[in-house]
Design an enzyme around this catalytic site. Structure first.
Site, PDB file in Angstrom:
ATOM      1  N   LYS A   1      -1.137  -8.953   3.087  1.00  0.00           N
ATOM      2  CA  LYS A   1      -0.710  -9.018   4.126  1.00  0.00           C
ATOM      3  C   LYS A   1      -1.491  -8.013   4.626  1.00  0.00           C
ATOM      4  CE  LYS A   1       3.567  -5.948   4.100  1.00  0.00           C
ATOM      5  NZ  LYS A   1       2.190  -4.871   5.107  1.00  0.00           N
TER       6      LYS A   1
ATOM      7  N   GLU B   1       8.898  -4.008  10.951  1.00  0.00           N
ATOM      8  CA  GLU B   1       9.496  -3.158  10.304  1.00  0.00           C
ATOM      9  C   GLU B   1       9.970  -1.685  10.936  1.00  0.00           C
ATOM     10  OE1 GLU B   1       8.076   0.709   7.339  1.00  0.00           O
ATOM     11  OE2 GLU B   1       7.006  -0.788   7.990  1.00  0.00           O
TER      12      GLU B   1
ATOM     13  N   ASP C   1      -0.726  -5.831  -0.157  1.00  0.00           N
ATOM     14  CA  ASP C   1      -1.525  -5.189   1.214  1.00  0.00           C
ATOM     15  C   ASP C   1      -2.645  -4.970   0.842  1.00  0.00           C
ATOM     16  OD1 ASP C   1       0.871  -4.915   2.510  1.00  0.00           O
ATOM     17  OD2 ASP C   1       1.575  -2.968   1.341  1.00  0.00           O
TER      18      ASP C   1
ATOM     19  N   GLU D   1      -1.515  -5.475   9.304  1.00  0.00           N
ATOM     20  CA  GLU D   1      -0.824  -4.777   9.539  1.00  0.00           C
ATOM     21  C   GLU D   1      -1.334  -5.425  10.773  1.00  0.00           C
ATOM     22  OE1 GLU D   1      -0.236  -0.680   9.088  1.00  0.00           O
ATOM     23  OE2 GLU D   1       0.716  -1.023   7.056  1.00  0.00           O
TER      24      GLU D   1
ATOM     25  N   ASP E   1       0.763  -1.354   0.142  1.00  0.00           N
ATOM     26  CA  ASP E   1       0.612  -0.254  -0.350  1.00  0.00           C
ATOM     27  C   ASP E   1       0.843   0.577  -0.407  1.00  0.00           C
ATOM     28  OD1 ASP E   1       1.011  -0.364   3.041  1.00  0.00           O
ATOM     29  OD2 ASP E   1      -1.339  -0.099   3.772  1.00  0.00           O
ATOM     30  N   SER E   2       2.480   1.220  -0.081  1.00  0.00           N
ATOM     31  CA  SER E   2       2.948   2.195  -0.280  1.00  0.00           C
ATOM     32  C   SER E   2       2.758   2.529  -1.974  1.00  0.00           C
ATOM     33  CB  SER E   2       4.723   1.461   0.102  1.00  0.00           C
ATOM     34  OG  SER E   2       4.771   0.497  -0.814  1.00  0.00           O
TER      35      SER E   2
END
Length: 290
Positions: free
Chosen positions: A135, A204, A105, A137, A66-67
């Site tokens: 993925k 991270e 993501d 978070e 999602d970056s």
């Protein structure tokens, strides 16, 4: 299995079937034996078909992160990224790869509400992109969701430490784990996510010692970013490591300076256009001799 390679005789992205076998979740998870990974996992971000083609032969895992909110769309953070964005870019990366496992993501707001919401979002991502994993978070708070997805056949990569989607709560992108309490929380998060069924975990922006401890504490591969060389693998944002941005995060090693090289190429092109030196006879069409 098919790969998508350039066929310059027709178009820039014509699929050409080539026999091959993608990396699988069991094969990646199985890299870690008795708490150690002999062959570290190579992971990079990819957002487009062409970049996927270039990265795929060298990577075990491609992450449609999602970056892309910041890298592709110029957004201030990953928070505004939508499920539609992730579906579109995820499908492009799957089309451009054949070897690496592709993970996508789950964007902010698409999974936190409930395990059922997360399943609906993850199922859509997998159906529309063809990716093999998602993925998400979060640590202990996401345990019911990770377990719910894993029990229903959706491979999950966890993400602990600095979690960019929580930037408003964290107050920035600084390294995590500087206090004993925060370090203990990150370690507990990693253990909880692994126990819930995640097949790998991204750690991270954590202090090196914490990343090493996490790697030794959980049975699944730990992929570091701003973490430790002792992790079971590494991931970077591709555009950062290629030097496409002026600002480079402290934890990134720049393997090239593509921004400067692109600038030089465009400068040369602009000069030739303004001086009418491009195109030449080599780049123009003329009547064929009778």
């Amino acid at each position: 299995m098919s790969t998508f390679t350039l066929d310059t005789a027709t178009s820039r992205a014509t699929p050409s079937p080539v026999p091959g076998k993608r990396m699988t979740v069991p094969s990646l998870k199985g890299r870690k034996q008795d708490g150690r990974t002999e062959q570290p996992i190579v992971m990079l971000t990819a957002y487009t078909m062409r970049m996927a083609q270039l990265l795929d032969p060298h990577c075990d895992l491609l992450l449609v992160g999602d970056s892309l909110g910041q890298v592709i769309y110029g957004l201030p953070s990953t928070v505004p990224v939508t499920l539609e964005m992730m579906c579109a870019h995820g499908a492009a990366v799957v089309r451009g790869s054949w070897h690496a496992l592709v993970a996508v993501d789950m964007p902010f707001g698409s999974y936190e509400g409930s395990p059922e919401q997360a399943f609906a979002s993850a199922a859509r991502l997998m159906k529309e992109t063809g990716c093999a994993a998602v993925k998400l978070e979060g640590g202990e708070a996401m345990v019911p969701t990770v377990r719910f997805l894993a029990d229903r056949g959706i491979p999950v990569i966890g993400h602990v430490g600095l979690t960019p989607q929580a930037v408003n709560t964290l107050g920035g992108y600084g390294a995590r784990g500087r206090s004993e309490a925060e370090a203990a929380k990150i370690l507990a998060d990693a253990r909880a996510v692994a126990d819930a069924g995640a097949f790998a975990i991204v750690a991270e922006g954590v202090l090196e010692g914490i990343a090493t401890e996490i790697t030794r504490a959980v049975p699944v591969p730990v992929i570091g970013i701003g973490a430790s060389a002792e992790c079971d693998g590494q991931v970077l944002v591709t555009e950062d490591m290629l030097g496409l941005f002026e600002r480079t995060p402290r934890f990134v090693k720049r393997y090239d300076d593509l921004a400067a090289r692109i600038g030089q190429a465009v400068e040369a092109y602009a000069a030739e256009v303004r001086e009418r030196r491009f195109p030449t006879t080599d780049q123009t069409y003329r009547p064929k001799p009778a």
